[in-house]
Design an enzyme around this catalytic site. Structure first.
Site, PDB file in Angstrom:
ATOM      1  N   ILE A 143       0.821  -1.212   0.000  1.00 20.51           N
ATOM      2  CA  ILE A 143       0.000   0.000   0.000  1.00 20.51           C
ATOM      3  C   ILE A 143       0.852   1.258   0.000  1.00 20.51           C
ATOM      4  O   ILE A 143       0.402   2.305  -0.473  1.00 20.51           O
ATOM      5  CB  ILE A 143      -0.989   0.013   1.171  1.00 20.51           C
ATOM      6  CG1 ILE A 143      -0.268   0.004   2.523  1.00 20.51           C
ATOM      7  CG2 ILE A 143      -1.962  -1.152   1.071  1.00 20.51           C
ATOM      8  CD1 ILE A 143      -1.194   0.225   3.691  1.00 20.51           C
ATOM      9  N   SER A 157      -3.532  -0.719  12.317  1.00 21.07           N
ATOM     10  CA  SER A 157      -4.190  -1.965  11.941  1.00 21.07           C
ATOM     11  C   SER A 157      -5.303  -2.251  12.925  1.00 21.07           C
ATOM     12  O   SER A 157      -5.257  -1.813  14.088  1.00 21.07           O
ATOM     13  CB  SER A 157      -3.182  -3.132  11.958  1.00 21.07           C
ATOM     14  OG  SER A 157      -3.846  -4.381  11.916  1.00 21.07           O
ATOM     15  N   TYR A 196       3.172  -7.648  17.488  1.00 22.41           N
ATOM     16  CA  TYR A 196       2.726  -6.844  16.346  1.00 22.41           C
ATOM     17  C   TYR A 196       1.489  -6.032  16.723  1.00 22.41           C
ATOM     18  O   TYR A 196       1.410  -4.819  16.445  1.00 22.41           O
ATOM     19  CB  TYR A 196       2.416  -7.747  15.145  1.00 22.41           C
ATOM     20  CG  TYR A 196       1.835  -7.003  13.976  1.00 22.41           C
ATOM     21  CD1 TYR A 196       2.640  -6.219  13.155  1.00 22.41           C
ATOM     22  CD2 TYR A 196       0.469  -7.051  13.705  1.00 22.41           C
ATOM     23  CE1 TYR A 196       2.105  -5.509  12.084  1.00 22.41           C
ATOM     24  CE2 TYR A 196      -0.075  -6.350  12.638  1.00 22.41           C
ATOM     25  CZ  TYR A 196       0.745  -5.581  11.829  1.00 22.41           C
ATOM     26  OH  TYR A 196       0.215  -4.877  10.781  1.00 22.41           O
ATOM     27  N   LYS A 228       0.901  -1.883  16.896  1.00 19.25           N
ATOM     28  CA  LYS A 228      -0.166  -1.162  16.205  1.00 19.25           C
ATOM     29  C   LYS A 228      -0.992  -0.326  17.185  1.00 19.25           C
ATOM     30  O   LYS A 228      -1.511   0.739  16.817  1.00 19.25           O
ATOM     31  CB  LYS A 228      -1.052  -2.146  15.450  1.00 19.25           C
ATOM     32  CG  LYS A 228      -0.344  -2.894  14.315  1.00 19.25           C
ATOM     33  CD  LYS A 228      -0.005  -1.980  13.151  1.00 19.25           C
ATOM     34  CE  LYS A 228       1.397  -1.471  13.103  1.00 19.25           C
ATOM     35  NZ  LYS A 228       1.667  -0.599  11.943  1.00 19.25           N
ATOM     36  N   SER A 270      -0.463  -8.381   0.072  1.00 22.85           N
ATOM     37  CA  SER A 270       0.733  -7.697  -0.430  1.00 22.85           C
ATOM     38  C   SER A 270       1.963  -8.469   0.018  1.00 22.85           C
ATOM     39  O   SER A 270       1.902  -9.654   0.291  1.00 22.85           O
ATOM     40  CB  SER A 270       0.778  -6.251   0.095  1.00 22.85           C
ATOM     41  OG  SER A 270       1.034  -6.244   1.488  1.00 22.85           O
TER      42      SER A 270
END
Length: 273
Positions: free
Chosen positions: A6, A125, A157, A161, A192
């Site tokens: 992105i 996210s 993770y 975020k 992606s």
């Protein structure tokens, strides 16, 4: 910005609209190749930036300020899912997903203020909903968590975020009256190169699912573009967006005390104070 997924699609779109775009990424070759034949614009430049190195962040900011007179939009897009340590000894996901962006934004704040009205866009996210900030772990290990299992890494993770959303929350409070606004966002589940650091067996297992349900990078960059370009968005500064719409977040993602504590710790860890 980065040169894949992105980040790349956002940069290409902005360049096609006539914006001057600075591609900030580690690899000059990949960064330039990412834009070479897609934007149709000659107003795109590469500047080296490694968010896993605070020295690199400082060098980038210094070079940018010397060479660029304006900064209308800063998009903090980079994010990784990967174990390891940064050059400065921080947990890799804490260092890259949060601390590097925190330092970069603060070093460029004066140029953003001089260019006001301007915006900071932080790509977070939906995983932030599952995050928590363990300050004891940050003090002891310079990381959001320890361990290298899939579950442990996903937790770290998610924690990183949550840092993005809390950073945006506190940044908004500190930018009052400056003409600079800020937004965090969930781009959607993106098909992606994000999975390039994940276990290969897990990637192969998930591929049929991601291909069917996940957004393409072109679809995934739409909320980033919305927060970047949408007119009259200033009253929603500090908010979290998903599918181009401001969303409510859990109390932990807008907790003033936690956001302030994270900011102050990040200032110390990044050498700003």
């Amino acid at each position: 910005m980065i040169n894949t997924g992105i980040g790349k699609r956002t940069a290409v779109d902005l360049a096609k609209r006539g914006a001057r775009v600075i591609m900030a990424c580690r690899s000059r070759e990949r960064g330039e190749r990412a834009m070479e034949d897609e934007s149709g614009s000659n107003n795109v430049a590469f500047m080296p930036l490694d968010l896993a190195s605070l020295k690199s962040v400082r060098n980038f900011a210094e070079s940018y300020i010397k060479s660029e007179q304006r900064l209308d939009i800063l998009i903090n897009n980079a994010g990784l899912y990967m174990e390891g340590r940064t050059e400065d000894g921080f947990g890799l996901m804490f260092g890259v997903n949060h601390l590097g962006h925190f330092l970069l934004t603060n070093l460029l704040l004066q140029r953003l203020k001089e260019s006001a009205p301007s915006r900071v866009v932080n790509v977070s996210s939906v995983a932030h909903n599952f995050g928590h900030i363990d300050f004891d772990c940050l003090h002891q290990h310079k990381a959001l968590g320890t361990g290298n299992s899939f579950r442990q890494l996903m937790q770290i993770y998610s924690d990183s975020k949550l840092c993005n959303v809390l950073f945006t929350h506190e940044l908004h409070k500190r930018l009052q009256g400056t003409g600079v606004t800020c937004y965090s966002l969930h781009p959607g589940a993106i098909n992606s190169e994000f999975d390039r650091n994940m276990n290969r067996v897990l990637v192969l297992f998930m591929k049929p699912i991601t291909s069917f349900f996940f957004k393409s990078p072109e679809q995934g960059c739409q909320t980033s573009l919305h927060c970047t370009l949408q007119e009259a968005l200033e009253p929603l500064s500090g908010r979290y967006f998903s599918n181009c719409t401001a969303r409510n977040v859990f109390a932990k993602a807008r907790d003033d005390a936690t956001a302030k504590k994270l900011w102050e710790l990040s200032e110390s860890m990044s050498g700003l104070v």
